[in-house]
Design a protein around this motif. Sequence first.
Motif, PDB file in Angstrom:
ATOM      1  N   ILE A   1      -6.687  -6.663   6.421  1.00 33.69           N
ATOM      2  CA  ILE A   1      -7.244  -5.316   6.526  1.00 33.69           C
ATOM      3  C   ILE A   1      -7.108  -4.645   5.168  1.00 33.69           C
ATOM      4  O   ILE A   1      -6.144  -4.885   4.435  1.00 33.69           O
ATOM      5  CB  ILE A   1      -6.534  -4.501   7.630  1.00 33.69           C
ATOM      6  N   ILE A   2      -8.105  -3.853   4.811  1.00 33.83           N
ATOM      7  CA  ILE A   2      -8.048  -3.011   3.612  1.00 33.83           C
ATOM      8  C   ILE A   2      -8.449  -1.606   4.038  1.00 33.83           C
ATOM      9  O   ILE A   2      -9.480  -1.421   4.689  1.00 33.83           O
ATOM     10  CB  ILE A   2      -8.999  -3.488   2.498  1.00 33.83           C
TER      11      ILE A   2
ATOM     12  N   LEU B   1       1.025  -2.296   9.636  1.00 32.01           N
ATOM     13  CA  LEU B   1       1.579  -2.383   8.284  1.00 32.01           C
ATOM     14  C   LEU B   1       0.900  -1.390   7.346  1.00 32.01           C
ATOM     15  O   LEU B   1       1.550  -0.840   6.449  1.00 32.01           O
ATOM     16  CB  LEU B   1       1.452  -3.808   7.750  1.00 32.01           C
ATOM     17  N   THR B   2      -0.393  -1.115   7.535  1.00 31.72           N
ATOM     18  CA  THR B   2      -1.040  -0.087   6.703  1.00 31.72           C
ATOM     19  C   THR B   2      -0.497   1.291   7.044  1.00 31.72           C
ATOM     20  O   THR B   2      -0.314   2.130   6.161  1.00 31.72           O
ATOM     21  CB  THR B   2      -2.572  -0.088   6.858  1.00 31.72           C
ATOM     22  N   VAL B   3      -0.255   1.543   8.335  1.00 33.45           N
ATOM     23  CA  VAL B   3       0.334   2.832   8.746  1.00 33.45           C
ATOM     24  C   VAL B   3       1.701   3.004   8.102  1.00 33.45           C
ATOM     25  O   VAL B   3       2.028   4.071   7.547  1.00 33.45           O
ATOM     26  CB  VAL B   3       0.448   2.908  10.282  1.00 33.45           C
ATOM     27  N   LEU B   4       2.508   1.968   8.165  1.00 32.58           N
ATOM     28  CA  LEU B   4       3.851   2.015   7.586  1.00 32.58           C
ATOM     29  C   LEU B   4       3.789   2.199   6.071  1.00 32.58           C
ATOM     30  O   LEU B   4       4.534   3.019   5.502  1.00 32.58           O
ATOM     31  CB  LEU B   4       4.598   0.737   7.935  1.00 32.58           C
TER      32      LEU B   4
ATOM     33  N   THR C   1       1.598  -7.152   1.766  1.00 30.36           N
ATOM     34  CA  THR C   1       1.176  -5.764   1.914  1.00 30.36           C
ATOM     35  C   THR C   1       1.174  -5.185   0.509  1.00 30.36           C
ATOM     36  O   THR C   1       2.224  -5.057  -0.121  1.00 30.36           O
ATOM     37  CB  THR C   1       2.139  -4.968   2.810  1.00 30.36           C
ATOM     38  N   GLY C   2      -0.009  -4.880  -0.015  1.00 30.94           N
ATOM     39  CA  GLY C   2      -0.133  -4.443  -1.395  1.00 30.94           C
ATOM     40  C   GLY C   2      -0.862  -3.120  -1.508  1.00 30.94           C
ATOM     41  O   GLY C   2      -1.604  -2.719  -0.605  1.00 30.94           O
TER      42      GLY C   2
ATOM     43  N   LEU D   1      -3.797  -2.903   1.117  1.00 37.57           N
ATOM     44  CA  LEU D   1      -4.284  -4.195   1.591  1.00 37.57           C
ATOM     45  C   LEU D   1      -3.164  -4.923   2.327  1.00 37.57           C
ATOM     46  O   LEU D   1      -2.018  -4.897   1.890  1.00 37.57           O
ATOM     47  CB  LEU D   1      -4.777  -5.015   0.395  1.00 37.57           C
ATOM     48  N   VAL D   2      -3.499  -5.547   3.438  1.00 36.38           N
ATOM     49  CA  VAL D   2      -2.552  -6.414   4.143  1.00 36.38           C
ATOM     50  C   VAL D   2      -3.266  -7.718   4.468  1.00 36.38           C
ATOM     51  O   VAL D   2      -4.359  -7.703   5.037  1.00 36.38           O
ATOM     52  CB  VAL D   2      -2.030  -5.778   5.448  1.00 36.38           C
TER      53      VAL D   2
END
Length: 352
Positions: A9-10, A147-150, A206-207, A218-219
């Motif tokens: 996901i991005i 992971l994007t939320v975090l 996770t970047g 990005l994950v």
Amino acid sequence: MDTQARQAIIIDADTGATLLEKNGDERMPPSSMSKLMTMYVVFDLLRQGRLTMDQTMPVSERAWRMGGSKMFVQIGNSVKVEDLIRGVIIQSGNDACVVLAEGISGSEQQFAELLNEYGRRIGLRNSNFRNATGWPDPEHRMTCRDLTVLARHIINDYPDYYRFYSERSFRFNDINQENRNPLLGRVPGADGLKTGHTEEAGYGLTGSAKRGDRRLILVVNGLRSMAERREETERLMEWGFREFENVSLFRASDTVEEAPVYLGDKPTVPLVGGRDLILTLPRQWRRNLQVKVRYDGPIPAPVAKGQEVGRLEVSGQGVPAMTLPLIAGADVARLGLVSRIPAVIGRWVSRT
């Protein structure tokens, strides 16, 4: 756009727009990427004053014996919280995570309960934590979306501590280790966050990178090698910056439209969004953007400033459909009885 990752996901960190998604809500083993949750709790305790950077924590035999990535703490010693943070973020130390977990909660199991409590608090809907490290466990799961939320919470809630994620190396116990994030130093603007790898999960990252006013998160997970992770994440991050842009449709106080008012002391009321509306749009599809204003008019007086009176609908090819409430930008009082009579008669006459 396709990717070799099993899950990916991005997102745009500011608008929340999803630029690419592949199995974004699939529960997966996050491996060391779940160390982000451990750091989120540590950062919050630092902000509350319940931890300090100079505070030391003892190294138990269990922490010392942890396998996998290590900071190489020594049994019986005490280590500063600041060093442990770098040990987790830069060196991905499983031993450092356990020292923090035991120092904060008494045991890693109790610390995992704290991780789940914090996860629910910040809206991680499909995550379950069984440990502080991401060590393989069939019930330890996250999703790319979570992971994007975090990551957004870490970046936005703790900017003073986020700086640790861009540090390139850390030396502890006479052992120097490099940050494993392949984006650092290769992708302009890259400043975080965390790699991960187990046999079940594959290689993940996770970047995040920021260029100008834009930040992307990005994950990816499930890649086959460190080389594939490096090449794929660099390619995807560059694609996200190259193919998309943030477009400001209007500012919070801008008048979107003047709506007619029935029996008001003013003939119209300005409709405003109440907040800035900035969209992340594909550059080649920007011309297909459609924006429609909808309201039931004329709007009957009285109208209170801030009252929701309509909506703005955004759509178009390649544009995620969205609806934004429109509110009254000013008060409009109701006409007195004498003044209302001509308006009522005029409206009745115009309809016959």
